[in-house]
Design an enzyme around this catalytic site. Structure first.
Site, PDB file in Angstrom:
ATOM      1  N   SER A 149       0.892  -1.169   0.016  1.00 12.21           N
ATOM      2  CA  SER A 149       0.109  -0.131   0.137  1.00 12.21           C
ATOM      3  C   SER A 149       0.711   1.125   0.120  1.00 12.21           C
ATOM      4  O   SER A 149       1.618   1.493   1.128  1.00 12.21           O
ATOM      5  CB  SER A 149      -1.074  -0.239   1.214  1.00 12.21           C
ATOM      6  OG  SER A 149      -1.663   1.028   1.371  1.00 12.21           O
ATOM      7  N   LYS A 175      -0.883  -1.067  -4.620  1.00 10.17           N
ATOM      8  CA  LYS A 175      -1.870  -0.235  -4.046  1.00 10.17           C
ATOM      9  C   LYS A 175      -1.593   1.224  -4.128  1.00 10.17           C
ATOM     10  O   LYS A 175      -0.691   1.304  -3.129  1.00 10.17           O
ATOM     11  CB  LYS A 175      -2.737  -0.907  -3.115  1.00 10.17           C
ATOM     12  CG  LYS A 175      -3.871  -0.168  -2.091  1.00 10.17           C
ATOM     13  CD  LYS A 175      -4.407  -0.737  -0.982  1.00 10.17           C
ATOM     14  CE  LYS A 175      -4.556   0.075   0.139  1.00 10.17           C
ATOM     15  NZ  LYS A 175      -5.505  -0.605   1.105  1.00 10.17           N
ATOM     16  N   LYS A 177      -2.484   4.916  -2.959  1.00 11.15           N
ATOM     17  CA  LYS A 177      -3.503   5.803  -2.102  1.00 11.15           C
ATOM     18  C   LYS A 177      -3.749   7.046  -3.084  1.00 11.15           C
ATOM     19  O   LYS A 177      -2.990   7.671  -3.596  1.00 11.15           O
ATOM     20  CB  LYS A 177      -2.962   6.359  -0.626  1.00 11.15           C
ATOM     21  CG  LYS A 177      -2.676   5.184   0.135  1.00 11.15           C
ATOM     22  CD  LYS A 177      -3.988   4.808   0.753  1.00 11.15           C
ATOM     23  CE  LYS A 177      -3.792   3.749   2.064  1.00 11.15           C
ATOM     24  NZ  LYS A 177      -4.975   3.222   2.414  1.00 11.15           N
ATOM     25  N   ASP A 203      -6.909   3.164  -3.302  1.00 10.99           N
ATOM     26  CA  ASP A 203      -7.458   3.186  -2.249  1.00 10.99           C
ATOM     27  C   ASP A 203      -7.752   4.676  -1.871  1.00 10.99           C
ATOM     28  O   ASP A 203      -6.847   5.489  -1.857  1.00 10.99           O
ATOM     29  CB  ASP A 203      -6.696   2.610  -0.934  1.00 10.99           C
ATOM     30  CG  ASP A 203      -7.657   2.697   0.255  1.00 10.99           C
ATOM     31  OD1 ASP A 203      -8.764   3.030   0.200  1.00 10.99           O
ATOM     32  OD2 ASP A 203      -6.989   2.179   1.168  1.00 10.99           O
ATOM     33  N   GLU A 230     -10.782   1.196  -3.795  1.00 11.06           N
ATOM     34  CA  GLU A 230     -11.193   0.705  -2.360  1.00 11.06           C
ATOM     35  C   GLU A 230     -11.907   2.078  -1.858  1.00 11.06           C
ATOM     36  O   GLU A 230     -11.228   3.091  -2.072  1.00 11.06           O
ATOM     37  CB  GLU A 230      -9.801   0.417  -1.898  1.00 11.06           C
ATOM     38  CG  GLU A 230     -10.254  -0.012  -0.496  1.00 11.06           C
ATOM     39  CD  GLU A 230      -8.847  -0.645   0.362  1.00 11.06           C
ATOM     40  OE1 GLU A 230      -7.738  -0.852  -0.535  1.00 11.06           O
ATOM     41  OE2 GLU A 230      -8.545  -0.701   1.528  1.00 11.06           O
ATOM     42  N   ASP A 255     -13.834  -1.070   2.600  1.00  8.75           N
ATOM     43  CA  ASP A 255     -13.012  -1.150   3.601  1.00  8.75           C
ATOM     44  C   ASP A 255     -13.811  -0.622   4.883  1.00  8.75           C
ATOM     45  O   ASP A 255     -14.564  -1.344   5.508  1.00  8.75           O
ATOM     46  CB  ASP A 255     -11.688  -0.406   3.180  1.00  8.75           C
ATOM     47  CG  ASP A 255     -10.570  -0.423   4.558  1.00  8.75           C
ATOM     48  OD1 ASP A 255     -11.046  -0.897   5.598  1.00  8.75           O
ATOM     49  OD2 ASP A 255      -9.638   0.092   4.431  1.00  8.75           O
ATOM     50  N   LYS A 279     -10.086  -6.864   7.572  1.00  8.65           N
ATOM     51  CA  LYS A 279      -9.250  -6.775   8.211  1.00  8.65           C
ATOM     52  C   LYS A 279      -9.715  -7.127   9.745  1.00  8.65           C
ATOM     53  O   LYS A 279     -11.004  -6.691  10.070  1.00  8.65           O
ATOM     54  CB  LYS A 279      -9.018  -5.192   8.574  1.00  8.65           C
ATOM     55  CG  LYS A 279      -8.160  -4.461   7.295  1.00  8.65           C
ATOM     56  CD  LYS A 279      -8.353  -2.891   7.566  1.00  8.65           C
ATOM     57  CE  LYS A 279      -7.708  -2.112   6.518  1.00  8.65           C
ATOM     58  NZ  LYS A 279      -7.621  -0.776   6.471  1.00  8.65           N
ATOM     59  N   GLY A 307      -4.433  -4.363   6.096  1.00  9.43           N
ATOM     60  CA  GLY A 307      -3.876  -4.178   7.134  1.00  9.43           C
ATOM     61  C   GLY A 307      -4.178  -2.980   8.027  1.00  9.43           C
ATOM     62  O   GLY A 307      -4.656  -1.815   7.462  1.00  9.43           O
TER      63      GLY A 307
HETATM   64  O1  OSB Z   1      -7.125   1.797   4.157  1.00 11.43           O
HETATM   65  O2  OSB Z   1      -6.385   0.095   4.136  1.00 11.43           O
HETATM   66  C1  OSB Z   1      -6.354   1.312   4.657  1.00 11.43           C
HETATM   67  C2  OSB Z   1      -3.368   1.788   6.990  1.00 11.43           C
HETATM   68  C3  OSB Z   1      -3.984   2.188   7.971  1.00 11.43           C
HETATM   69  C4  OSB Z   1      -5.285   2.506   7.972  1.00 11.43           C
HETATM   70  C5  OSB Z   1      -6.084   2.267   6.528  1.00 11.43           C
HETATM   71  C6  OSB Z   1      -5.527   1.546   5.585  1.00 11.43           C
HETATM   72  C7  OSB Z   1      -4.120   1.438   5.825  1.00 11.43           C
HETATM   73  C8  OSB Z   1      -3.099   0.853   4.614  1.00 11.43           C
HETATM   74  C9  OSB Z   1      -1.973   0.236   4.893  1.00 11.43           C
HETATM   75  O3  OSB Z   1      -3.301   0.790   3.388  1.00 11.43           O
HETATM   76  C10 OSB Z   1      -2.010  -1.395   4.880  1.00 11.43           C
HETATM   77  C11 OSB Z   1      -0.784  -1.948   5.726  1.00 11.43           C
HETATM   78  O4  OSB Z   1      -1.245  -2.168   6.752  1.00 11.43           O
HETATM   79  O5  OSB Z   1       0.115  -2.244   5.262  1.00 11.43           O
HETATM   80 MG    MG Z   2      -8.382   1.163   2.872  1.00 17.22          MG
END
Ligand code: OSB
Ligand code: MG
Length: 388
Positions: A149, A175, A177, A203, A230, A255, A279, A307
């Site tokens: 991510s 992925k 952001k 995402d 996402e 999510d 998650k 995660g």
């Molecule tokens: O939106 O998936 C998410 C981390 C913290 C809170 C929300 C998200 C995330 C990540 C990181 O995208 C994923 C990871 O733990 O490696």
């Molecule tokens: Mg997410």
């Protein structure tokens, strides 16, 4: 017959501070400090259970926070769990009385799964595989596929450099952001850089709306063969996602909007998503996660493990969960080495050159907890007395 379970001798929750290597920038803002809440239980025979409630410090992703989770665990979740014994299924049922507070419930429940695995001398992965009722009972995986991510960077060039690095390291999926204004151009650049074959998804962390200018941006993303978008819309806006999915070719992945089994059932009946990020903390624990896994498996819905930037303690549960056969896409599972200056388990896991993580076969958590590091990073510790 399982041997009679020894009673608990000690239980505590701890707030730990993990130094992030770099701030994690997303559509909900910047995460530059990472406090997490741990649960530690010990039974009369000295067996231990560890769990992690991996809410973020701040309430900008979901309502849950580290401090709030810590308080709910110490005042409510752990005492409730202790009143029903040590069977993790019973603990999960007892904790279902608590509304919301999914990360707190999951953290406490996790410690009891860990203790159960220690007692049965089973790996977490085998324990979870035994709990799954999915109709197609394929064996669990020995290794899980990993993606990264990638947070919002200052420049497209910076993003491309990280994408190249991770693909060279073997990661199986990228992925990105995104947020309004950091979307079409960066996705186009990444797709051109990696070619048609690499799995790419985005995402938005709930940063778009159904306003025409936002929709126009999202519809443009259909040109880049993304495996999913996402959580483009509001954290609780399931209806909005259903409306958007009718207009969008790219599958929507939820999510933030999936915080229970019934949230997923509702989303499916409204056709609000075609892909699921699971998650354990967000859905209230492992029992709920396995139920969601089984539902996705039986509905042939693409599923992957997300995660929360957990320490290795929380990640241990994610790795075991993601070994179940219904997880069809790579997990968000960058190792602590990427995110933090150190991990709370030692040795921690590594990503192999083929972009996979081996699923531990050792009994219990699967990774040795580094108790000195846990002590060194602890900001506060609350002891909860087991019933006499
Ligand atoms: O939106 O998936 C998410 C981390 C913290 C809170 C929300 C998200 C995330 C990540 C990181 O995208 C994923 C990871 O733990 O490696
Ligand atoms: Mg997410």
């Amino acid at each position: 017959m399982a041997p009679r379970a020894a009673p608990l001798a000690a239980a505590e929750v701890r707030e730990v501070r993990l130094p992030l290597k770099e701030p994690f920038v997303t559509g909900f803002g910047t995460t530059d400090t990472r406090r997490s809440a741990l649960v530690h239980i010990t039974d009369a025979e000295g067996r231990e259970g560890w769990g992690e409630a991996a809410a973020l410090d701040h309430p900008f992703y979901l309502p849950d926070t580290t401090s709030g989770s810590l308080a709910v665990m110490a005042e409510w979740a752990l005492p409730l769990a202790l009143s029903v014994g040590t069977d993790p299924r019973k603990v999960a049922r007892a904790l279902s009385r608590i509304r919301g507070n999914t990360f707190a419930r999951a953290g406490v429940e996790a410690a009891f799964w860990c203790l159960e695995a220690e007692r049965r001398q089973s790996s977490l992965a085998d324990l979870f595989a035994g709990e799954s009722d999915a109709k197609d009972g394929s064996p669990r995986r020995r290794a899980i596929a990993v993606g990264e991510s990638i947070g919002i960077h200052e420049t497209v060039e910076g993003t491309l450099a990280e994408v190249r690095l991770r693909l060279d390291e073997g990661y199986r999926r990228i992925k990105l952001k995104i947020k309004p204004g950091w979307d079409v151009a960066v996705v186009k650049a990444v797709r051109e850089e990696v070619g048609a074959e690499v799995m790419v998804q985005v995402d938005a962390n709930a940063s778009y709306s159904l306003a025409e200018e936002d929709i126009t941006r999202l519809l443009q993303l259909d040109a880049f063969s993304l495996s999913c978008i996402e959580q483009p819309l509001g954290w609780d806006d399931v209806l909005g996602h259903a409306e958007l999915q009718r207009r969008l070719q790219t599958p929507i992945c939820l999510d933030e909007s999936l915080r229970s089994v019934s949230d997923l059932r509702r989303a499916l009946s409204l056709a609000a998503c075609r892909n699921v990020n699971l998650k354990p903390g967000r859905v209230g624990g492992m029992a709920a996660s396995i139920e969601i896994h089984d539902l996705c498996r039986d509905s042939s819905l693409p599923l992957w493990c997300g995660g929360m930037l957990e320490s290795g303690i929380g990640r241990a549960f994610n790795i075991a969960l993601a070994s179940l056969p219904g997880f069809t896409e790579p997990a968000d599972m960058s190792p602590a080495a990427v995110l933090y200056h150190f991990d709370l388990v030692d040795p921690t896991y590594e990503v192999a050159p083929d972009g996979s993580i081996a699923v531990p076969t050792t009994p219990g958590l699967g990774f040795p907890v580094d108790v000195d590091r846990v002590d060194d990073t602890t900001l506060r510790c609350v002891k909860v007395a087991p019933p006499a």
